[in-house]
Design a protein around this motif. Structure first.
Motif, mmCIF file in Angstrom:
data_model
loop_
_atom_site.group_PDB
_atom_site.id
_atom_site.type_symbol
_atom_site.label_atom_id
_atom_site.label_comp_id
_atom_site.label_asym_id
_atom_site.label_seq_id
_atom_site.Cartn_x
_atom_site.Cartn_y
_atom_site.Cartn_z
ATOM 1 N N ASP A 117 -22.677 -25.320 -1.520
ATOM 2 C CA ASP A 117 -22.550 -26.655 -2.264
ATOM 3 C C ASP A 117 -21.071 -27.063 -2.646
ATOM 4 O OD1 ASP A 117 -21.574 -25.867 -5.010
ATOM 5 O OD2 ASP A 117 -23.335 -24.389 -5.117
ATOM 6 N N ILE A 118 -20.792 -28.094 -2.967
ATOM 7 C CA ILE A 118 -19.474 -28.819 -3.211
ATOM 8 C C ILE A 118 -19.601 -29.072 -4.806
ATOM 9 C CG2 ILE A 118 -17.985 -30.584 -3.098
ATOM 10 C CD1 ILE A 118 -19.113 -31.139 -0.316
ATOM 11 N N GLU A 119 -18.667 -28.206 -5.301
ATOM 12 C CA GLU A 119 -18.523 -28.248 -6.913
ATOM 13 C C GLU A 119 -19.780 -28.245 -7.661
ATOM 14 O OE1 GLU A 119 -15.562 -31.733 -7.789
ATOM 15 O OE2 GLU A 119 -14.101 -30.232 -7.005
ATOM 16 N N GLY A 120 -20.686 -27.411 -6.995
ATOM 17 C CA GLY A 120 -22.072 -27.285 -7.979
ATOM 18 C C GLY A 120 -22.833 -28.450 -8.004
ATOM 19 N N GLN A 121 -22.541 -29.473 -7.174
ATOM 20 C CA GLN A 121 -23.256 -31.004 -7.591
ATOM 21 C C GLN A 121 -23.942 -31.248 -6.182
ATOM 22 O OE1 GLN A 121 -20.454 -33.775 -9.097
ATOM 23 N NE2 GLN A 121 -20.015 -32.670 -10.647
ATOM 24 N N GLU A 122 -23.125 -31.247 -5.014
ATOM 25 C CA GLU A 122 -23.763 -31.739 -3.787
ATOM 26 C C GLU A 122 -24.221 -30.599 -2.947
ATOM 27 O OE1 GLU A 122 -22.104 -33.863 0.326
ATOM 28 O OE2 GLU A 122 -20.866 -33.843 -1.486
ATOM 29 N N GLN A 123 -25.346 -30.507 -2.959
ATOM 30 C CA GLN A 123 -25.905 -29.007 -2.207
ATOM 31 C C GLN A 123 -26.159 -29.321 -0.560
ATOM 32 O OE1 GLN A 123 -27.034 -26.381 -4.063
ATOM 33 N NE2 GLN A 123 -26.372 -27.467 -5.660
ATOM 34 N N LEU A 124 -25.575 -28.467 -0.237
ATOM 35 C CA LEU A 124 -25.273 -28.405 1.327
ATOM 36 C C LEU A 124 -26.351 -27.636 2.277
ATOM 37 C CD1 LEU A 124 -21.508 -27.817 1.706
ATOM 38 C CD2 LEU A 124 -22.786 -30.247 1.398
ATOM 39 N N GLY A 125 -27.266 -26.812 1.536
ATOM 40 C CA GLY A 125 -28.215 -26.139 2.017
ATOM 41 C C GLY A 125 -27.870 -24.422 2.545
ATOM 42 N N ARG A 126 -28.324 -24.053 3.377
ATOM 43 C CA ARG A 126 -28.054 -22.664 3.682
ATOM 44 C C ARG A 126 -27.525 -22.439 5.047
ATOM 45 N NH1 ARG A 126 -31.446 -19.904 -0.240
ATOM 46 N NH2 ARG A 126 -31.532 -17.939 1.043
ATOM 47 N N VAL A 127 -26.639 -21.130 4.925
ATOM 48 C CA VAL A 127 -26.110 -20.953 6.553
ATOM 49 C C VAL A 127 -26.178 -19.321 6.539
ATOM 50 C CG1 VAL A 127 -23.770 -20.833 5.550
ATOM 51 C CG2 VAL A 127 -24.296 -21.175 8.046
ATOM 52 N N THR A 128 -26.359 -18.809 7.614
ATOM 53 C CA THR A 128 -26.554 -17.410 7.923
ATOM 54 C C THR A 128 -25.257 -17.144 8.614
ATOM 55 O OG1 THR A 128 -28.943 -17.478 8.027
ATOM 56 C CG2 THR A 128 -27.629 -15.509 9.111
ATOM 57 N N ILE A 129 -24.706 -16.127 8.193
ATOM 58 C CA ILE A 129 -23.278 -15.526 8.759
ATOM 59 C C ILE A 129 -23.551 -14.250 9.666
ATOM 60 C CG2 ILE A 129 -20.910 -14.606 8.265
ATOM 61 C CD1 ILE A 129 -21.219 -17.577 7.537
ATOM 62 N N VAL A 130 -22.927 -14.380 10.677
ATOM 63 C CA VAL A 130 -23.255 -13.268 11.697
ATOM 64 C C VAL A 130 -22.017 -12.475 11.868
ATOM 65 C CG1 VAL A 130 -23.979 -12.514 13.920
ATOM 66 C CG2 VAL A 130 -25.208 -14.431 12.781
#
Length: 122
Positions: free
Chosen positions: A93-106
């Motif tokens: 998220d950006i500053e706890g306000q704009e949710q960006l979703g999920r990402v998987t790190i490999v």
């Protein structure tokens, strides 16, 4: 994740920034990836400069970095760079306000996420 080409960006010197948001001067950011860790680059727009980008993982892990102007040859790219992250799934998220979703790190890979004012592309 999808591959995306970068749009044309402003040339260095066309934008005045507060001192705390000066662009990186090295022209690059080192990422520390190997067989045990990966990295994440979140590319943003001018409106994101100076904002914090957060990743949150399992067990309460969280980390934040600033969106900054990153100086590239002949242009500037706004980006938040998580140079080293343990493999796993993170919410962003950006500053706890704009949710960006999920990402998987490999491990051994650099993931790229592109954020615009209107939508998020992974």
């Amino acid at each position: 994740m999808t591959e995306q080409s970068l749009p044309p960006l402003k040339l260095l010197g066309q934008r005045m920034l507060p001192k705390e948001h000066l662009p990186s001067m090295t022209g690059s950011v080192a990422v520390d990836i190997d067989e045990t860790v990966g990295a994440l680059i979140v590319m943003g727009e001018d409106v994101h400069v100076g904002k914090e980008c957060f990743v949150r993982g399992v067990g309460g892990f969280h980390k934040h970095v600033w969106f900054l102007d990153r100086v590239l040859p002949g242009r500037i790219q706004v980006a938040a760079v998580f140079a080293s992250l343990e493999p796993g799934t993170y919410t962003l998220d950006i500053e706890g306000q704009e949710q960006l979703g999920r990402v998987t790190i490999v491990a051994g890979q650099v993931k790229t996420l592109t954020v615009s004012q209107l939508e998020v592309s992974v």
